[in-house]
Design a protein around this motif. Structure first.
Motif, PDB file in Angstrom:
ATOM      1  N   SER A 169     -66.450 111.294   4.590  1.00 45.05           N
ATOM      2  CA  SER A 169     -67.670 111.422   3.556  1.00 45.05           C
ATOM      3  C   SER A 169     -67.083 110.631   2.434  1.00 45.05           C
ATOM      4  CB  SER A 169     -67.888 112.856   3.332  1.00 45.05           C
ATOM      5  OG  SER A 169     -68.850 113.193   2.385  1.00 45.05           O
ATOM      6  N   ILE A 170     -65.670 110.968   2.164  1.00 45.03           N
ATOM      7  CA  ILE A 170     -65.274 110.164   0.999  1.00 45.03           C
ATOM      8  C   ILE A 170     -65.041 108.817   1.054  1.00 45.03           C
ATOM      9  CG2 ILE A 170     -63.400 110.450  -0.834  1.00 45.03           C
ATOM     10  CD1 ILE A 170     -63.746 113.535  -0.429  1.00 45.03           C
ATOM     11  N   LYS A 202     -70.241 109.279  -5.374  1.00 49.98           N
ATOM     12  CA  LYS A 202     -70.612 107.932  -5.253  1.00 49.98           C
ATOM     13  C   LYS A 202     -71.931 107.693  -6.419  1.00 49.98           C
ATOM     14  CE  LYS A 202     -70.471 103.729  -3.412  1.00 49.98           C
ATOM     15  NZ  LYS A 202     -69.566 102.842  -3.475  1.00 49.98           N
ATOM     16  N   LYS A 203     -72.760 108.569  -6.260  1.00 49.21           N
ATOM     17  CA  LYS A 203     -73.967 108.778  -7.235  1.00 49.21           C
ATOM     18  C   LYS A 203     -73.519 108.586  -8.577  1.00 49.21           C
ATOM     19  CE  LYS A 203     -77.626 111.490  -8.634  1.00 49.21           C
ATOM     20  NZ  LYS A 203     -78.194 113.072  -8.611  1.00 49.21           N
ATOM     21  N   GLY A 235     -70.784 107.310  -9.568  1.00 52.72           N
ATOM     22  CA  GLY A 235     -69.710 106.038  -9.856  1.00 52.72           C
ATOM     23  C   GLY A 235     -68.235 106.315  -9.935  1.00 52.72           C
ATOM     24  N   ARG A 266     -64.766 106.309  -8.521  1.00 52.79           N
ATOM     25  CA  ARG A 266     -64.095 105.810  -7.591  1.00 52.79           C
ATOM     26  C   ARG A 266     -62.747 106.279  -7.046  1.00 52.79           C
ATOM     27  NH1 ARG A 266     -64.958  99.973  -8.302  1.00 52.79           N
ATOM     28  NH2 ARG A 266     -63.853 100.202  -6.159  1.00 52.79           N
ATOM     29  N   GLY A 301     -69.078 113.485  -1.171  1.00 53.24           N
ATOM     30  CA  GLY A 301     -68.898 112.011  -0.943  1.00 53.24           C
ATOM     31  C   GLY A 301     -69.998 111.318  -1.750  1.00 53.24           C
ATOM     32  N   ARG A 302     -71.177 111.748  -1.450  1.00 54.85           N
ATOM     33  CA  ARG A 302     -72.424 111.157  -1.731  1.00 54.85           C
ATOM     34  C   ARG A 302     -72.566 111.543  -3.428  1.00 54.85           C
ATOM     35  NH1 ARG A 302     -77.777 113.616   0.584  1.00 54.85           N
ATOM     36  NH2 ARG A 302     -76.435 115.431   0.128  1.00 54.85           N
ATOM     37  N   ARG A 307     -67.339 105.839   1.580  1.00 54.92           N
ATOM     38  CA  ARG A 307     -68.004 105.427   0.312  1.00 54.92           C
ATOM     39  C   ARG A 307     -66.853 104.596  -0.803  1.00 54.92           C
ATOM     40  NH1 ARG A 307     -70.493 109.666   2.349  1.00 54.92           N
ATOM     41  NH2 ARG A 307     -72.837 109.839   2.150  1.00 54.92           N
ATOM     42  N   GLU A 308     -65.954 104.323  -0.054  1.00 56.51           N
ATOM     43  CA  GLU A 308     -65.011 103.371  -0.763  1.00 56.51           C
ATOM     44  C   GLU A 308     -64.485 104.275  -2.016  1.00 56.51           C
ATOM     45  OE1 GLU A 308     -66.478  99.480  -1.530  1.00 56.51           O
ATOM     46  OE2 GLU A 308     -66.449  99.096   0.746  1.00 56.51           O
ATOM     47  N   ILE A 309     -64.182 105.503  -1.830  1.00 56.14           N
ATOM     48  CA  ILE A 309     -63.507 106.317  -2.838  1.00 56.14           C
ATOM     49  C   ILE A 309     -62.383 106.931  -2.526  1.00 56.14           C
ATOM     50  CG2 ILE A 309     -63.641 108.547  -4.029  1.00 56.14           C
ATOM     51  CD1 ILE A 309     -66.850 108.366  -3.540  1.00 56.14           C
TER      52      ILE A 309
END
Length: 106
Positions: free
Chosen positions: A60-61, A34-35, A37, A39, A30-31, A64-66
């Motif tokens: 985790s995913i 997000k790093k 970009g 989506r 997830g991190r 992060r709004e993924i």
């Protein structure tokens, strides 16, 4: 940005193995997404973790709004690495997910 992960696990679809030994993401997924970009992430196995798992990968995913798209099939028929992806969901009341019609535009 959308990342589609093809592992070949979809070949187990329809067998008793499909819900056993599901491939696993690193807990940092997830991190990392997000790093960079990302989506949306889609993949060819039925869940981001074992069916009776702790839901930590989902957290985790999704935290992060993924968006996650699980259980993609026929990824082996996409002849290139870059393509336009669209997922058309079915509108369902009171649901946090939906089946989709996944389309790769080449």
């Amino acid at each position: 940005k959308i990342v589609i992960v093809r592992t070949g696990f979809e070949n187990k679809l329809g067998t008793s193995e499909y819900f056993d030994n599901i491939p696993k993401f690193d807990k940092k997924i997830g991190r990392i997404l997000k790093k960079h970009g990302v989506r949306t992430i889609g993949f060819d196995f039925p869940s981001a973790e074992t069916i009776n798992g702790s839901r930590s990968m989902h957290k985790s995913i999704l935290s992060r709004e993924i968006v996650m798209i699980e259980g993609l099939v026929n990824l082996n028929e996409i002849p290139c690495e870059r393509f336009v992806f669209s997922g058309f969901p079915i509108k369902l009341k009171g649901s946090d997910g939906s089946p989709i019609r996944a389309v790769a535009i080449i």
